[in-house]
Design a protein around this motif. Structure first.
Motif, mmCIF file in Angstrom:
data_model
loop_
_atom_site.group_PDB
_atom_site.id
_atom_site.type_symbol
_atom_site.label_atom_id
_atom_site.label_comp_id
_atom_site.label_asym_id
_atom_site.label_seq_id
_atom_site.Cartn_x
_atom_site.Cartn_y
_atom_site.Cartn_z
ATOM 1 N N PHE A 45 0.847 -1.204 0.000
ATOM 2 C CA PHE A 45 0.000 0.000 0.000
ATOM 3 C C PHE A 45 0.879 1.249 0.000
ATOM 4 C CE2 PHE A 45 -2.552 -3.169 2.276
ATOM 5 C CZ PHE A 45 -3.823 -2.998 1.745
ATOM 6 N N LEU A 46 0.418 2.269 -0.711
ATOM 7 C CA LEU A 46 1.051 3.595 -0.578
ATOM 8 C C LEU A 46 0.124 4.523 0.182
ATOM 9 C CD1 LEU A 46 2.605 4.217 -4.136
ATOM 10 C CD2 LEU A 46 3.582 3.035 -2.170
ATOM 11 N N THR A 47 -1.145 4.128 0.281
ATOM 12 C CA THR A 47 -2.134 4.905 1.047
ATOM 13 C C THR A 47 -2.868 3.933 1.974
ATOM 14 O OG1 THR A 47 -3.735 4.539 -0.725
ATOM 15 C CG2 THR A 47 -2.534 6.621 -0.781
ATOM 16 N N GLY A 48 -3.644 4.496 2.926
ATOM 17 C CA GLY A 48 -4.358 3.643 3.873
ATOM 18 C C GLY A 48 -5.365 2.760 3.147
ATOM 19 N N SER A 49 -5.506 1.522 3.612
ATOM 20 C CA SER A 49 -6.475 0.620 2.972
ATOM 21 C C SER A 49 -7.905 1.089 3.240
ATOM 22 C CB SER A 49 -6.316 -0.804 3.517
ATOM 23 O OG SER A 49 -6.888 -0.924 4.807
ATOM 24 N N GLU A 50 -8.121 1.702 4.393
ATOM 25 C CA GLU A 50 -9.444 2.135 4.858
ATOM 26 C C GLU A 50 -10.440 0.978 4.783
ATOM 27 O OE1 GLU A 50 -10.141 5.770 2.533
ATOM 28 O OE2 GLU A 50 -9.252 6.894 4.197
ATOM 29 N N GLN A 51 -9.921 -0.219 4.853
ATOM 30 C CA GLN A 51 -10.772 -1.413 4.735
ATOM 31 C C GLN A 51 -11.557 -1.615 6.022
ATOM 32 O OE1 GLN A 51 -8.528 -4.682 3.161
ATOM 33 N NE2 GLN A 51 -10.239 -6.101 3.333
ATOM 34 N N LYS A 52 -12.837 -1.902 5.871
ATOM 35 C CA LYS A 52 -13.682 -2.136 7.052
ATOM 36 C C LYS A 52 -13.209 -3.391 7.782
ATOM 37 C CE LYS A 52 -17.352 0.817 6.567
ATOM 38 N NZ LYS A 52 -18.236 0.809 5.416
ATOM 39 N N THR A 53 -13.587 -3.485 9.040
ATOM 40 C CA THR A 53 -13.165 -4.606 9.883
ATOM 41 C C THR A 53 -13.603 -5.943 9.273
ATOM 42 O OG1 THR A 53 -13.403 -3.160 11.775
ATOM 43 C CG2 THR A 53 -13.311 -5.520 12.228
ATOM 44 N N HIS A 54 -12.672 -6.866 9.254
ATOM 45 C CA HIS A 54 -12.939 -8.200 8.706
ATOM 46 C C HIS A 54 -11.992 -9.203 9.357
ATOM 47 C CE1 HIS A 54 -9.551 -6.551 6.450
ATOM 48 N NE2 HIS A 54 -9.173 -7.806 6.243
ATOM 49 N N SER A 55 -12.270 -10.480 9.118
ATOM 50 C CA SER A 55 -11.317 -11.529 9.475
ATOM 51 C C SER A 55 -10.814 -12.069 8.139
ATOM 52 C CB SER A 55 -12.029 -12.632 10.256
ATOM 53 O OG SER A 55 -11.374 -13.865 10.044
ATOM 54 N N ASP A 56 -9.527 -12.344 8.039
ATOM 55 C CA ASP A 56 -8.991 -12.854 6.767
ATOM 56 C C ASP A 56 -9.621 -14.186 6.391
ATOM 57 O OD1 ASP A 56 -7.391 -10.706 6.318
ATOM 58 O OD2 ASP A 56 -5.542 -11.645 7.024
ATOM 59 N N SER A 57 -10.223 -14.854 7.361
ATOM 60 C CA SER A 57 -10.734 -16.201 7.091
ATOM 61 C C SER A 57 -11.938 -16.226 6.154
ATOM 62 C CB SER A 57 -11.056 -16.919 8.402
ATOM 63 O OG SER A 57 -9.836 -17.183 9.053
ATOM 64 N N ILE A 58 -12.519 -15.054 5.866
ATOM 65 C CA ILE A 58 -13.570 -15.044 4.840
ATOM 66 C C ILE A 58 -12.911 -15.039 3.444
ATOM 67 C CG2 ILE A 58 -13.864 -12.514 4.758
ATOM 68 C CD1 ILE A 58 -16.779 -14.978 4.551
ATOM 69 N N HIS A 59 -11.692 -14.512 3.383
ATOM 70 C CA HIS A 59 -10.978 -14.400 2.093
ATOM 71 C C HIS A 59 -10.043 -15.577 1.855
ATOM 72 C CE1 HIS A 59 -12.309 -10.298 1.679
ATOM 73 N NE2 HIS A 59 -11.849 -10.012 2.881
ATOM 74 N N MET A 60 -9.285 -15.917 2.902
ATOM 75 C CA MET A 60 -8.295 -17.002 2.796
ATOM 76 C C MET A 60 -8.579 -17.963 3.940
ATOM 77 S SD MET A 60 -5.119 -14.524 1.949
ATOM 78 C CE MET A 60 -5.986 -13.219 2.781
ATOM 79 N N THR A 61 -9.142 -19.092 3.596
ATOM 80 C CA THR A 61 -9.710 -19.985 4.592
ATOM 81 C C THR A 61 -8.991 -21.326 4.531
ATOM 82 O OG1 THR A 61 -11.732 -18.986 3.715
ATOM 83 C CG2 THR A 61 -12.017 -20.574 5.485
ATOM 84 N N THR A 62 -9.019 -22.047 5.622
ATOM 85 C CA THR A 62 -8.398 -23.383 5.582
ATOM 86 C C THR A 62 -9.313 -24.394 6.267
ATOM 87 O OG1 THR A 62 -7.228 -23.014 7.687
ATOM 88 C CG2 THR A 62 -6.023 -22.481 5.678
ATOM 89 N N PHE A 63 -9.126 -25.641 5.893
ATOM 90 C CA PHE A 63 -9.691 -26.737 6.680
ATOM 91 C C PHE A 63 -8.536 -27.594 7.132
ATOM 92 C CE2 PHE A 63 -10.985 -31.013 7.545
ATOM 93 C CZ PHE A 63 -11.959 -30.785 8.497
#
Ligand SMILES: O=C(O)CCC(=O)C(=O)O
Length: 309
Positions: free
Chosen positions: A162-180
């Protein structure tokens, strides 16, 4: 609609067999009737015993890792509370000279158009273009410490700059990158300059990694046999906002010095604060790591994760 068609992802996956062998091997071991290119989501594992995938052997304890033993007491203490807090901070992890070299490399690669921004302000996978960035993400001492933290062998999956703030709302990475089994992911965030309240610092909710993993089921986003779920990502963010309000959990903000590093657990809730002072940049870098002995996928789009080997 086309973006929701599982068949279009399957076709894409079909041509990436090598990068999907990792999951295919584990499906076979578990007796799951699934092709390497099939969609995959948390629901597929409802009847699978999580203990049927043994953790990696011979992983040393955190206290025995090289990196831990080189750190100052405050960083060691932070690492020791990772299990209960879901994050750890290592102060001055990178030297100022190394950070300058990374920033120069990013600037040069942007100039050469070797990398570009995606999703508004993210430079994805610069590790595929820069030996310097890759060497930092794959530093054996860092890998050893991260593996010790989750007592599982891990591998660098992606980088985001990033060169600027992500300003990304609160999340858990596990919705994007998940494991079993769940929990086989770690995030590493590095400040590439001093980051204060006005240039979009990272925020996180200490201890939130112990909450349930909120996945497609939790906001009615499972889709059906042919289509992935139709809820937009904002619906996920709204669901989490509501949970946070109900649970009265407390947010921390990471105002960081150049070179500081924060590790987050697969389920730690985190995001980016507003970047209010646009006269400033917010240079930072994220590495995401997957545990290699688990099924790795993207719950939200039900895609298996393409792993480089
Ligand atoms: O850098 C940030 O502000 C947030 C990054 C983030 O949430 C992520 O990479 O998962």
């Amino acid at each position: 609609m086309i973006k929701r068609l599982k068949a279009s992802y399957m076709l894409y996956n079909f041509f990436h067999r090598k990068k999907l062998q990792h999951n295919a091997r584990i499906y076979k071991k578990l007796g799951l009737r699934k092709w390497y290119f099939s969609p995959v989501c948390n629901k597929d594992f409802e009847k699978v015993d999580r203990n049927s995938i043994p953790k990696s052997d011979n992983i040393t304890t955190v206290e025995n890792t090289q990196l831990f033993n080189k750190l100052e007491a405050d960083s060691q203490k932070s690492i020791e509370q990772f299990e209960t807090q879901g994050y750890a901070i290592i102060n001055s992890y990178l030297t100022s000279e190394t950070v300058d070299a990374i920033n120069n490399e990013i600037e040069e690669m942007l100039k050469q158009q070797a990398i570009d921004f995606k999703y508004r302000n993210k430079i994805m996978f610069a590790i595929h273009k820069s030996a310097l960035l890759r060497s930092i993400g794959e530093d054996p001492r860092l890998i050893e410490l991260l593996s010790a933290l989750i007592q599982d062998k891990i591998k660098l999956f992606q980088s985001i700059n990033f060169l600027t703030g992500s300003e990304q709302k609160t999340h858990s990475d596990s919705i994007h990158m998940t494991t079993f089994p769940l929990g086989g992911l770690l995030g590493v965030w590095i400040a590439l300059e001093d980051i204060e309240l006005d240039n979009g610092p990272l925020h996180y909710y200490p201890g939130s990694h112990s909450l349930p993993y909120y996945l497609n089921d939790d906001y009615d986003n499972n889709g059906n046999f042919l289509l992935i779920g139709k809820k937009g990502y904002t619906e996920y963010e709204k669901m989490l906002e509501k949970k946070i309000e109900e649970l009265h959990i407390k947010k921390s903000v990471f105002t960081a010095k150049k070179g500081d590093l924060l590790i987050w657990h697969a389920n730690l809730l985190h995001g980016g604060e507003p970047h209010t002072n646009k006269a400033k940049t917010r240079k930072s870098m994220v590495f995401h790591y997957f545990a290699v002995d688990r099924i790795c996928y993207h719950e939200i789009t039900q895609r298996p994760a393409l792993m480089e080997y």
